[in-house]
Motif scaffolding. Sequence first.
Motif, PDB file in Angstrom:
ATOM      1  N   PHE A  62      17.574  -3.049 -16.432  1.00  0.00           N
ATOM      2  CA  PHE A  62      18.187  -3.914 -17.442  1.00  0.00           C
ATOM      3  C   PHE A  62      18.045  -5.365 -17.045  1.00  0.00           C
ATOM      4  O   PHE A  62      18.295  -5.744 -15.902  1.00  0.00           O
ATOM      5  CB  PHE A  62      19.682  -3.610 -17.593  1.00  0.00           C
TER       6      PHE A  62
ATOM      7  N   TYR B  88      28.733 -18.217 -14.975  1.00  0.00           N
ATOM      8  CA  TYR B  88      29.679 -17.634 -15.915  1.00  0.00           C
ATOM      9  C   TYR B  88      29.299 -16.181 -16.078  1.00  0.00           C
ATOM     10  O   TYR B  88      28.159 -15.866 -16.403  1.00  0.00           O
ATOM     11  CB  TYR B  88      29.607 -18.369 -17.244  1.00  0.00           C
ATOM     12  N   ASN B  89      30.228 -15.311 -15.859  1.00  0.00           N
ATOM     13  CA  ASN B  89      29.849 -13.907 -15.790  1.00  0.00           C
ATOM     14  C   ASN B  89      29.970 -13.126 -17.084  1.00  0.00           C
ATOM     15  O   ASN B  89      30.034 -11.914 -17.057  1.00  0.00           O
ATOM     16  CB  ASN B  89      30.614 -13.219 -14.670  1.00  0.00           C
ATOM     17  N   GLU B  90      30.024 -13.803 -18.218  1.00  0.00           N
ATOM     18  CA  GLU B  90      29.873 -13.087 -19.483  1.00  0.00           C
ATOM     19  C   GLU B  90      28.376 -12.915 -19.679  1.00  0.00           C
ATOM     20  O   GLU B  90      27.685 -13.832 -20.130  1.00  0.00           O
ATOM     21  CB  GLU B  90      30.479 -13.852 -20.652  1.00  0.00           C
ATOM     22  N   GLN B  91      27.899 -11.762 -19.284  1.00  0.00           N
ATOM     23  CA  GLN B  91      26.468 -11.519 -19.308  1.00  0.00           C
ATOM     24  C   GLN B  91      26.076 -10.717 -20.543  1.00  0.00           C
ATOM     25  O   GLN B  91      26.789  -9.803 -20.953  1.00  0.00           O
ATOM     26  CB  GLN B  91      26.036 -10.770 -18.045  1.00  0.00           C
TER      27      GLN B  91
ATOM     28  N   PHE C 288      23.246  -8.245 -21.983  1.00  0.00           N
ATOM     29  CA  PHE C 288      22.238  -7.342 -21.471  1.00  0.00           C
ATOM     30  C   PHE C 288      21.191  -6.998 -22.523  1.00  0.00           C
ATOM     31  O   PHE C 288      21.480  -6.929 -23.720  1.00  0.00           O
ATOM     32  CB  PHE C 288      22.884  -6.036 -20.988  1.00  0.00           C
ATOM     33  N   GLY C 289      19.981  -6.760 -22.027  1.00  0.00           N
ATOM     34  CA  GLY C 289      18.933  -6.243 -22.887  1.00  0.00           C
ATOM     35  C   GLY C 289      19.074  -4.744 -23.087  1.00  0.00           C
ATOM     36  O   GLY C 289      19.966  -4.121 -22.503  1.00  0.00           O
ATOM     37  N   PRO C 290      18.192  -4.144 -23.865  1.00  0.00           N
ATOM     38  CA  PRO C 290      18.298  -2.721 -24.185  1.00  0.00           C
ATOM     39  C   PRO C 290      17.821  -1.797 -23.074  1.00  0.00           C
ATOM     40  O   PRO C 290      18.031  -0.590 -23.152  1.00  0.00           O
ATOM     41  CB  PRO C 290      17.402  -2.575 -25.427  1.00  0.00           C
TER      42      PRO C 290
ATOM     43  N   TYR D 116      18.893  -5.740 -13.236  1.00  0.00           N
ATOM     44  CA  TYR D 116      19.710  -4.659 -12.712  1.00  0.00           C
ATOM     45  C   TYR D 116      18.903  -3.371 -12.745  1.00  0.00           C
ATOM     46  O   TYR D 116      18.046  -3.187 -13.596  1.00  0.00           O
ATOM     47  CB  TYR D 116      20.963  -4.444 -13.586  1.00  0.00           C
TER      48      TYR D 116
END
Lengths: 109, 112
Positions: B90, B98-101, B103-105, B35
């Motif tokens: 990101f 499955y859209n429970e993603q 994320f990195g920092p 992203y």
Amino acid sequence: DAKTTQPPSMDCAEGRAANLPCNHSTISGNEYVYWYRQIHSQGPQYIIHGLKNNETNEMASLIITEDRKSSTLILPHATLRDTAVYYCIVEDVAGKLIFGQGTTLQVKP
Amino acid sequence: DTAVSQTPKYLVTQMGNDKSIKCEQNLGHDTMYWYKQDSKKFLKIMFSYNNKELIINETVPNRFSPKSPDKAHLNLHINSLELGDSAVYFCASSRRSYNEQFFGPGTRLTVL
């Protein structure tokens, strides 16, 4: 474009419940509603999602209206650490999450 | 243990340079994403890979090339950097479809 509409900002007193509304009047029958939040300078964090029924987890509750055209995220006892931008998202036809502008929640002491 | 990690955290470079951002997830997820969050804070998906296969490729300049050596890694290479590429990038991962993603920092890229 995002399929949801949220107020740009809200305030909440520490220790009180924060109720964040979201409109998604064009939602289709099999599309889920997702909530994420982004605390300043961090990556977005998944909170909860639902289809038709109300959902609750350790972070929040999600109330979805019977016609599914709107929902409310409830943080039962807001703390200062809950200050963040909250995104209500309906996945698009390709299953992607389209982030809108979200609601900036300011929790005040 | 960090679930989704990105390196570097900050990247400052000159216009015209080529740079890479690395992402790794230790969650055993099949799907990974990139992203871009611009200065106005809009977060937009760029790419998605599932088991090393490109499945989402948004309207992104072809100067951006994702590479997935294995399903735990998704790197982003950017050629001929431009001022408009300055943003926070990101990486995220999820179980397939499955859209429970997670994320990195983020990696803050500044192009001078």
